[in-house]
Design a protein around this motif. Structure first.
Motif, short mmCIF file in Angstrom:
data_model
loop_
_atom_site.label_atom_id
_atom_site.label_comp_id
_atom_site.label_asym_id
_atom_site.label_seq_id
_atom_site.Cartn_x
_atom_site.Cartn_y
_atom_site.Cartn_z
N ARG A 16 -3.00 11.66 9.29
CA ARG A 16 -3.00 11.15 7.92
C ARG A 16 -3.59 9.75 7.86
NH1 ARG A 16 -0.90 6.44 8.86
NH2 ARG A 16 1.30 6.17 9.12
N ALA A 18 -2.73 6.43 5.39
CA ALA A 18 -1.60 6.09 4.51
C ALA A 18 -1.76 4.70 3.89
CB ALA A 18 -0.30 6.20 5.31
N PRO A 19 -2.69 4.55 2.96
CA PRO A 19 -2.87 3.23 2.36
C PRO A 19 -1.76 2.89 1.37
CG PRO A 19 -4.29 4.83 1.29
CD PRO A 19 -3.61 5.56 2.41
N SER A 20 -1.52 1.60 1.21
CA SER A 20 -0.63 1.14 0.15
C SER A 20 -1.51 0.85 -1.07
CB SER A 20 0.08 -0.15 0.56
OG SER A 20 0.78 0.07 1.76
N ASP A 52 1.28 5.11 0.08
CA ASP A 52 2.57 4.47 0.39
C ASP A 52 2.98 3.56 -0.78
OD1 ASP A 52 2.50 5.80 2.78
OD2 ASP A 52 2.25 4.04 4.05
N TYR A 180 9.18 -0.47 4.46
CA TYR A 180 8.08 0.30 5.05
C TYR A 180 8.51 1.00 6.34
CZ TYR A 180 4.16 0.82 8.27
OH TYR A 180 3.30 1.31 9.23
N ARG A 198 -3.90 4.49 13.50
CA ARG A 198 -3.88 3.40 12.52
C ARG A 198 -4.22 2.08 13.22
NH1 ARG A 198 2.64 3.50 11.39
NH2 ARG A 198 3.32 2.95 13.48
N LEU A 202 -0.29 -2.71 13.45
CA LEU A 202 0.99 -2.01 13.24
C LEU A 202 1.66 -1.61 14.56
CD1 LEU A 202 -0.10 0.06 10.13
CD2 LEU A 202 1.53 -1.83 10.19
N1 GLU Z 1 0.78 1.78 4.08
C1 GLU Z 1 0.80 0.87 5.16
C2 GLU Z 1 -0.43 0.01 5.15
O1 GLU Z 1 -1.32 0.25 4.37
C3 GLU Z 1 1.00 1.58 6.49
C4 GLU Z 1 -0.03 2.31 7.07
C5 GLU Z 1 0.32 3.13 8.31
O2 GLU Z 1 1.47 3.26 8.74
O3 GLU Z 1 -0.66 3.72 8.76
O4 GLU Z 1 -0.50 -0.95 5.89
#
Ligand code: GLU
Length: 289
Positions: A16, A18-20, A52, A180, A198, A202
């Protein structure tokens, strides 16, 4: 890569991006999107898009739409419906209930100024009898064996965080919003996702998310972190630091730049269009340490 693409297929690989929704897609987020897309495609897996959206005060109106349009303009098309973390509150609540009844959570009254140097509770709130009616955040305890190491598919073996491990961290904020770490730990666990690719910013969060997955009896996915893009001052390119939105009129150029950053072979100059660039990049996708 440690595993061979031939070993996986769409049933065993679910990845996946997963952008905020805190602003439009910028070059730094395109790197993460592209790496996760190529890794999934190379493994004949599925690649999904999750927004997210658990932090409404930080959300920027119209950004989910802008992100999805920019992804499509760059040929990064996801499978199935877009997922939204804001639809998962009941899962987060039941996880919090389980953590609370198994004694892993405590209510904390600390404001930012009261936290210790690690961002942990600095006022021994666990020892106080704080009632549910008093405004509080919820923190999860980290056991003395601390946060285990893990094998990162791109970065290799990651050591346990023995020395620097926090003794607790926030899973629900004082303003009632889910943290988060909690949302990602739950939503990223198997079988929903098997492979998380990612940005390396992170990496430390991964220890916390794996800890939560362990406490909740969830199976952790495999993790792989890619080098992030930084600006001239060495700061992560991010919406918060004002990274400019991608110019979706030149997707080929943007994709080539990202591939270069990811140390992937440059598609030949005959690969002019987005699909050709992505096909070449998929075929040659290989992350080296
Ligand atoms: N939504 C978060 C971000 O944009 C987390 C992304 C993730 O866990 O890949 O930084």
């Amino acid at each position: 890569m440690n595993d061979s693409p031939a070993d996986t297929d769409s049933n065993s690989y679910r990845g996946r991006f997963a952008p905020s929704p805190t602003g439009p897609l910028h070059a730094g987020s395109l790197v993460a999107a592209l790496a996760s897309f190529l890794d999934a495609r190379r493994h004949h897996g599925q690649w999904q898009l999750r927004i997210d959206d658990i932090d409404p005060p930080r959300a920027v109106a119209g950004s989910s739409d802008a992100i999805t349009k920019a992804l499509v303009a760059h040929g990064l098309v996801w499978s199935g419906p877009v997922l939204y973390q804001s639809h998962s509150s009941s899962h987060y609540d039941s996880a919090l209930d389980r953590l609370m009844s198994s004694g892993w959570l405590f209510r904390c009254l600390c404001t930012r100024a009261m936290l210790d140097d690690n961002g942990c509770c600095g006022q021994h709130c666990q020892e106080k009898n704080i009632s549910a009616g008093t405004p509080h955040s919820l923190r999860v305890k980290v056991a003395s064996e601390r946060l285990e190491g893990f094998s990162d598919r791109f970065l290799g073996e990651q050591p346990p965080l023995a020395e620097t491990a926090p003794k607790d961290f926030i899973v629900k904020r004082r303003d009632g919003l889910y943290a988060y770490q909690l949302a990602a730990a739950i939503d990223d666990a198997k079988p929903s996702f098997t492979h998380i690719v990612r940005g390396a910013d992170l990496l430390e969060s991964t220890y916390r998310q794996r800890w939560l997955q362990h406490l909740l009896g969830l199976e952790s996915p495999s993790y792989a972190h890619v080098t992030i893009l930084v600006d001239e001052a060495g700061n992560k390119l991010s919406k918060q630091t004002g990274a400019p939105p991608l110019d979706s009129r030149q997707p080929e150029h943007n994709l080539r730049q990202c591939l270069q950053h990811l140390a992937q072979p440059a598609p030949s100059s005959s690969a002019r269009r987005v699909p050709e660039i992505l096909d070449h990049a998929t075929e040659h996708w290989c992350m080296r340490r």
